[in-house]
Design a protein around this motif. Structure first.
Motif, PDB file in Angstrom:
ATOM      1  N   CYS A 291       0.735  -1.217  -0.487  1.00 22.12           N
ATOM      2  CA  CYS A 291      -0.189  -0.018  -0.468  1.00 22.12           C
ATOM      3  C   CYS A 291       0.835   1.460   0.584  1.00 22.12           C
ATOM      4  O   CYS A 291       0.302   2.110  -0.588  1.00 22.12           O
ATOM      5  CB  CYS A 291      -0.802  -0.314   1.119  1.00 22.12           C
ATOM      6  SG  CYS A 291      -2.076  -1.778   1.027  1.00 22.12           S
ATOM      7  N   ARG A 292       1.835   1.260   0.619  1.00 19.31           N
ATOM      8  CA  ARG A 292       2.638   2.802   0.772  1.00 19.31           C
ATOM      9  C   ARG A 292       3.640   2.207  -0.829  1.00 19.31           C
ATOM     10  O   ARG A 292       4.007   3.965  -1.341  1.00 19.31           O
ATOM     11  CB  ARG A 292       3.917   2.406   1.752  1.00 19.31           C
ATOM     12  CG  ARG A 292       3.355   2.218   3.474  1.00 19.31           C
ATOM     13  CD  ARG A 292       4.250   2.507   4.191  1.00 19.31           C
ATOM     14  NE  ARG A 292       5.358   1.275   4.887  1.00 19.31           N
ATOM     15  CZ  ARG A 292       4.525  -0.049   5.289  1.00 19.31           C
ATOM     16  NH1 ARG A 292       4.089   0.858   5.738  1.00 19.31           N
ATOM     17  NH2 ARG A 292       5.654  -0.316   5.723  1.00 19.31           N
ATOM     18  N   VAL A 293       4.524   1.752  -1.133  1.00 17.92           N
ATOM     19  CA  VAL A 293       4.491   1.200  -2.607  1.00 17.92           C
ATOM     20  C   VAL A 293       3.602   2.000  -3.231  1.00 17.92           C
ATOM     21  O   VAL A 293       4.438   2.409  -4.418  1.00 17.92           O
ATOM     22  CB  VAL A 293       5.171  -0.177  -2.647  1.00 17.92           C
ATOM     23  CG1 VAL A 293       5.649  -0.038  -4.561  1.00 17.92           C
ATOM     24  CG2 VAL A 293       6.083  -0.456  -1.720  1.00 17.92           C
ATOM     25  N   TYR A 294       2.616   1.172  -3.776  1.00 17.35           N
ATOM     26  CA  TYR A 294       1.538   2.135  -4.283  1.00 17.35           C
ATOM     27  C   TYR A 294       0.938   3.859  -4.120  1.00 17.35           C
ATOM     28  O   TYR A 294      -0.521   3.940  -4.155  1.00 17.35           O
ATOM     29  CB  TYR A 294       0.334   1.092  -4.744  1.00 17.35           C
ATOM     30  CG  TYR A 294       0.888   0.037  -5.776  1.00 17.35           C
ATOM     31  CD1 TYR A 294       0.630  -0.764  -7.285  1.00 17.35           C
ATOM     32  CD2 TYR A 294       2.059  -1.336  -4.753  1.00 17.35           C
ATOM     33  CE1 TYR A 294       1.249  -1.194  -7.718  1.00 17.35           C
ATOM     34  CE2 TYR A 294       2.448  -1.804  -6.305  1.00 17.35           C
ATOM     35  CZ  TYR A 294       2.024  -1.896  -7.520  1.00 17.35           C
ATOM     36  OH  TYR A 294       3.369  -2.454  -8.112  1.00 17.35           O
ATOM     37  N   ALA A 295       1.404   4.002  -3.240  1.00 21.45           N
ATOM     38  CA  ALA A 295       0.592   5.303  -2.348  1.00 21.45           C
ATOM     39  C   ALA A 295      -0.631   4.825  -2.294  1.00 21.45           C
ATOM     40  O   ALA A 295      -1.411   6.115  -2.903  1.00 21.45           O
ATOM     41  CB  ALA A 295       0.735   6.456  -3.670  1.00 21.45           C
ATOM     42  N   ILE A 296      -1.121   3.945  -2.013  1.00 22.08           N
ATOM     43  CA  ILE A 296      -2.558   4.081  -1.227  1.00 22.08           C
ATOM     44  C   ILE A 296      -2.695   4.667   0.197  1.00 22.08           C
ATOM     45  O   ILE A 296      -2.003   4.027   1.109  1.00 22.08           O
ATOM     46  CB  ILE A 296      -2.727   2.913  -1.127  1.00 22.08           C
ATOM     47  CG1 ILE A 296      -2.605   2.171  -2.380  1.00 22.08           C
ATOM     48  CG2 ILE A 296      -4.448   2.577  -0.976  1.00 22.08           C
ATOM     49  CD1 ILE A 296      -3.439   0.843  -3.230  1.00 22.08           C
ATOM     50  N   ASP A 297      -3.491   5.361   0.688  1.00 23.16           N
ATOM     51  CA  ASP A 297      -3.482   5.497   1.612  1.00 23.16           C
ATOM     52  C   ASP A 297      -4.306   4.771   2.607  1.00 23.16           C
ATOM     53  O   ASP A 297      -5.429   4.739   3.051  1.00 23.16           O
ATOM     54  CB  ASP A 297      -4.521   7.525   1.921  1.00 23.16           C
ATOM     55  CG  ASP A 297      -3.871   8.423   2.966  1.00 23.16           C
ATOM     56  OD1 ASP A 297      -3.722   7.399   4.412  1.00 23.16           O
ATOM     57  OD2 ASP A 297      -4.193   9.009   3.636  1.00 23.16           O
TER      58      ASP A 297
ATOM     59  N   ARG B 115     -10.462  11.552  -5.312  1.00 26.32           N
ATOM     60  CA  ARG B 115      -8.887  11.829  -6.326  1.00 26.32           C
ATOM     61  C   ARG B 115      -8.043  11.611  -7.263  1.00 26.32           C
ATOM     62  O   ARG B 115      -8.599  11.577  -8.226  1.00 26.32           O
ATOM     63  CB  ARG B 115      -8.319  10.415  -5.860  1.00 26.32           C
ATOM     64  CG  ARG B 115      -8.750   9.546  -3.553  1.00 26.32           C
ATOM     65  CD  ARG B 115      -8.114   8.692  -3.363  1.00 26.32           C
ATOM     66  NE  ARG B 115      -6.311   8.813  -3.603  1.00 26.32           N
ATOM     67  CZ  ARG B 115      -5.657   7.716  -2.941  1.00 26.32           C
ATOM     68  NH1 ARG B 115      -6.438   6.228  -2.947  1.00 26.32           N
ATOM     69  NH2 ARG B 115      -4.062   7.872  -3.112  1.00 26.32           N
TER      70      ARG B 115
ATOM     71  N   PHE C  46      -5.260   3.377 -10.661  1.00 28.36           N
ATOM     72  CA  PHE C  46      -4.499   2.709 -10.466  1.00 28.36           C
ATOM     73  C   PHE C  46      -4.463   1.264 -10.742  1.00 28.36           C
ATOM     74  O   PHE C  46      -5.648   0.781 -11.690  1.00 28.36           O
ATOM     75  CB  PHE C  46      -5.268   1.934  -8.526  1.00 28.36           C
ATOM     76  CG  PHE C  46      -4.982  -0.071  -8.081  1.00 28.36           C
ATOM     77  CD1 PHE C  46      -3.581   0.699  -7.578  1.00 28.36           C
ATOM     78  CD2 PHE C  46      -5.986  -0.499  -8.022  1.00 28.36           C
ATOM     79  CE1 PHE C  46      -3.725  -0.378  -6.188  1.00 28.36           C
ATOM     80  CE2 PHE C  46      -5.659  -1.791  -7.060  1.00 28.36           C
ATOM     81  CZ  PHE C  46      -4.689  -1.434  -6.795  1.00 28.36           C
TER      82      PHE C  46
ATOM     83  N   VAL D 234      -8.488   3.837  -4.096  1.00 31.87           N
ATOM     84  CA  VAL D 234      -7.860   4.460  -4.764  1.00 31.87           C
ATOM     85  C   VAL D 234      -7.924   5.468  -6.039  1.00 31.87           C
ATOM     86  O   VAL D 234      -9.808   5.552  -6.535  1.00 31.87           O
ATOM     87  CB  VAL D 234      -7.339   2.412  -5.392  1.00 31.87           C
ATOM     88  CG1 VAL D 234      -6.858   2.107  -4.264  1.00 31.87           C
ATOM     89  CG2 VAL D 234      -8.283   2.237  -6.061  1.00 31.87           C
ATOM     90  N   ASP D 235      -7.091   5.489  -6.602  1.00 31.85           N
ATOM     91  CA  ASP D 235      -7.422   6.961  -7.955  1.00 31.85           C
ATOM     92  C   ASP D 235      -7.585   5.927  -8.723  1.00 31.85           C
ATOM     93  O   ASP D 235      -7.454   4.734  -9.141  1.00 31.85           O
ATOM     94  CB  ASP D 235      -5.919   7.624  -7.611  1.00 31.85           C
ATOM     95  CG  ASP D 235      -4.821   7.223  -7.952  1.00 31.85           C
ATOM     96  OD1 ASP D 235      -4.692   5.672  -8.215  1.00 31.85           O
ATOM     97  OD2 ASP D 235      -3.948   7.799  -8.049  1.00 31.85           O
TER      98      ASP D 235
END
Length: 150
Positions: A62-68, A150, A97, A93-94
């Motif tokens: 989730c951090r790698v794919y910029a998911i909050d 987003r 994704f 997700v945006d």
């Protein structure tokens, strides 16, 4: 009337088939004798350690794919009012994704813990659900939904 003689190639095949059948019978009988009792049941500690490793792998991705992760909603699934042991998450997700990329990375990240991923897509809703399966049971479901904000 005399029976027709069996040809040499056919005789050879019959002998090989009989030999293979005998080997299969011997291996089946030797399993319990040699201590093969099938898979051992998993201890609760091993299960918890694997589930913790899977959770770390998901958080890392989730951090790698910029998911909050703070925007995700999480709950324990129930069936007939009883807990199933599965955690479900709805993750915004945006629209860019890349679910297929995430799916492959997730499969690689959780494989060391004896788990795999099965994904389903809802084209009408433009969402993807990835089910983490371990030991024949779904233990986590990640529902990725495009977030309009987003």
């Amino acid at each position: 009337m005399t029976p027709l003689p069996i040809s040499s190639p056919l005789r050879r095949r019959l002998v090989i088939a009989a030999g293979l059948a005998l080997c299969a019978i011997l291996l089946t009988a030797a399993g319990p004798i040699m201590g093969g009792r099938g898979p051992r049941p998993e201890t609760p500690g091993a299960r918890k350690a694997a589930e913790a490793g899977i959770a770390r792998a998901i958080d890392s991705l989730c951090r790698v794919y910029a998911i909050d992760a703070r925007l995700a909603r999480s709950w324990s699934a129930t069936a007939a009012g009883e807990p199933t042991g599965r955690i479900e998450e709805k993750i915004p997700v945006d629209h860019g994704f890349r679910s297929l990329e995430f799916n492959h990375a997730l499969a690689a990240g959780i494989a060391p813990f004896g788990a795999g991923v099965v994904a389903t897509e809802r084209s009408k809703e433009n969402s993807v659900t990835m089910h983490v399966v371990r030991g024949g049971a779904t233990i986590r479901s990640l529902w990725f939904v495009p977030d309009a904000g987003r």
